[in-house]
Design an enzyme around this catalytic site. Structure first.
Site, PDB file in Angstrom:
ATOM      1  N   ASN A   9       6.862  -3.197  13.998  1.00 13.74           N
ATOM      2  CA  ASN A   9       6.640  -4.560  12.782  1.00 13.74           C
ATOM      3  C   ASN A   9       8.332  -5.002  12.581  1.00 13.74           C
ATOM      4  OD1 ASN A   9       5.282  -7.613  12.007  1.00 13.74           O
ATOM      5  ND2 ASN A   9       4.606  -6.342  11.015  1.00 13.74           N
ATOM      6  N   LYS A  11       9.012  -8.075  11.069  1.00  9.33           N
ATOM      7  CA  LYS A  11       8.760  -9.119  10.618  1.00  9.33           C
ATOM      8  C   LYS A  11      10.009 -10.087  10.482  1.00  9.33           C
ATOM      9  CE  LYS A  11       6.422  -5.677   7.009  1.00  9.33           C
ATOM     10  NZ  LYS A  11       6.234  -5.470   5.933  1.00  9.33           N
ATOM     11  N   HIS A  96      -2.725  -9.893   9.426  1.00  6.56           N
ATOM     12  CA  HIS A  96      -1.714  -9.108   9.280  1.00  6.56           C
ATOM     13  C   HIS A  96      -1.857  -8.870   7.491  1.00  6.56           C
ATOM     14  CE1 HIS A  96       1.912  -7.278   7.184  1.00  6.56           C
ATOM     15  NE2 HIS A  96       1.865  -6.230   7.985  1.00  6.56           N
ATOM     16  N   GLU A  98       0.141  -9.405   4.629  1.00  2.00           N
ATOM     17  CA  GLU A  98       0.543 -10.416   4.711  1.00  2.00           C
ATOM     18  C   GLU A  98       0.364 -11.709   4.715  1.00  2.00           C
ATOM     19  OE1 GLU A  98       4.409  -8.811   6.074  1.00  2.00           O
ATOM     20  OE2 GLU A  98       4.112  -7.428   4.671  1.00  2.00           O
ATOM     21  N   GLU A 168      -3.694  -0.297   7.573  1.00  2.27           N
ATOM     22  CA  GLU A 168      -2.655  -0.733   6.944  1.00  2.27           C
ATOM     23  C   GLU A 168      -2.791  -1.151   5.141  1.00  2.27           C
ATOM     24  OE1 GLU A 168       0.896  -2.137   9.240  1.00  2.27           O
ATOM     25  OE2 GLU A 168      -0.038  -3.459   8.115  1.00  2.27           O
ATOM     26  N   GLY A 174       5.603  -1.606   2.968  1.00  6.22           N
ATOM     27  CA  GLY A 174       6.926  -1.743   2.015  1.00  6.22           C
ATOM     28  C   GLY A 174       7.275  -0.897   0.823  1.00  6.22           C
ATOM     29  N   SER A 213       4.344   2.533   5.139  1.00  2.75           N
ATOM     30  CA  SER A 213       5.663   3.004   4.936  1.00  2.75           C
ATOM     31  C   SER A 213       5.976   4.244   6.165  1.00  2.75           C
ATOM     32  CB  SER A 213       5.301   3.417   3.340  1.00  2.75           C
ATOM     33  OG  SER A 213       5.623   2.889   2.802  1.00  2.75           O
TER      34      SER A 213
HETATM   35  C1  PEP Z   1       4.001  -3.500   7.980  1.00  2.00           C
HETATM   36  O1  PEP Z   1       4.131  -4.339   7.472  1.00  2.00           O
HETATM   37  O2  PEP Z   1       2.569  -3.847   9.026  1.00  2.00           O
HETATM   38  C2  PEP Z   1       3.928  -1.991   7.793  1.00  2.00           C
HETATM   39  C3  PEP Z   1       3.886  -1.030   7.768  1.00  2.00           C
HETATM   40  O3  PEP Z   1       5.483  -2.423   6.845  1.00  2.00           O
HETATM   41  P1  PEP Z   1       6.283  -0.334   6.269  1.00  2.00           P
HETATM   42  O4  PEP Z   1       6.059   0.260   7.025  1.00  2.00           O
HETATM   43  O5  PEP Z   1       7.721  -1.050   6.180  1.00  2.00           O
HETATM   44  O6  PEP Z   1       5.549  -0.249   4.916  1.00  2.00           O
END
Ligand code: PEP
Length: 252
Positions: A9, A11, A96, A98, A168, A174, A213
């Site tokens: 992803n 972003k 997601h 976000e 998630e 993040g 992460s």
């Molecule tokens: C994500 O944005 O779906 C995500 C898992 O980000 P990160 O791996 O940076 O935590």
């Protein structure tokens, strides 16, 4: 054997030059798929055309990070499922955290986006997960149940045969804090059991990814868990070496 997937992803990162370099490095170094593994990158809308040109005919698929719940019409700024199909997308991320938290997408809106994706033959990667506050209040399962139920109520349990779920935990996205393999496994198993209570075959076949992460150095310990079928990768998907290492971990 269940299908496995590692999806990046991106972003709101990248530009034409950086994306070209990243894709070139991925194309040269990605492990050959097989062992039921698939790899994908989910790029910002304006770059889908160039991603398509770069990845067509390679072992890497691509997708988008969002989709309109509407088919067409006066929806300024929105991008429809048919438009994503024009650029060869296979996947689209829906729900997601976000999008849910920063852009007010409710579980009902997420369900409508999921339905719009499937109507057009795209595979939705449906994100679910709890905040730290919700985990601390011991309502993680309730939160995930509500997020999944909204989709199932609109599209039926059978729709999950053509979808991917990504667990998630919001507190791990993040932040550099990863759920422990056991914490992630517990929720993946909870999700699979919930689906199995309605359809055992779909529960057995659906791919459930972990996101939050995931890095080159922790991917393997997560991916060996029995109900974790791959990852949705944010930050580490922007670094070719790291993304390739994560994709190699799912294959082995
Ligand atoms: C994500 O944005 O779906 C995500 C898992 O980000 P990160 O791996 O940076 O935590």
């Amino acid at each position: 054997m269940r299908n496995k997937l590692v999806a990046g992803n991106w972003k709101m990162h990248g530009n034409l030059k950086e994306n070209a370099a990243l894709l070139e490095a991925l194309i040269s170094n990605m492990p050959k798929p097989g062992n039921n593994a698939d790899y994908a990158v989910c790029a910002p809308f304006p770059y889908l055309a160039s991603v398509q040109v770069a990845l067509q005919g390679t072992c890497i698929n691509w997708g988008a990070q969002n989709i309109s719940q509407y088919e067409k019409g006066a929806y300024t700024g929105e991008v429809s499922a048919d438009m994503l199909n024009d650029f060869g997308c296979r996947y689209v991320i829906v729900g997601h955290s976000e999008r849910r938290m920063l852009f007010g997408e409710t579980s009902q809106i997420v369900a409508e986006k999921y339905a719009a994706a499937q109507r057009a033959g795209l595979i939705p990667i449906l994100c679910v997960g709890e905040t730290l506050e919700q985990r601390d209040s011991d309502i993680t399962e309730q939160v995930i149940d509500e997020q999944l139920k909204a989709v199932i109520a609109l599209t039926g349990i059978e729709s999950l045969a053509k979808a991917v779920i990504a667990y998630e935990p919001v507190w791990a996205i993040g932040t550099g804090k990863t759920a422990t393999p056991q914490q992630a496994q517990d929720i993946h198993q909870f999700i699979r059991k919930g689906i199995a209570s309605q359809d055992k075959g779909i529960a057995e076949r659906i791919s459930i990814l972990y996101g939050g992460s995931v890095k080159a150095n922790n991917a393997m310990e997560l991916f060996v868990m029995p109900d974790i079928d791959g990852g949705l990768i944010g930050g580490a998907s922007l670094v070719a070496e790291d993304f390739v290492a994560i994709c190699s971990a799912i294959k082995s």
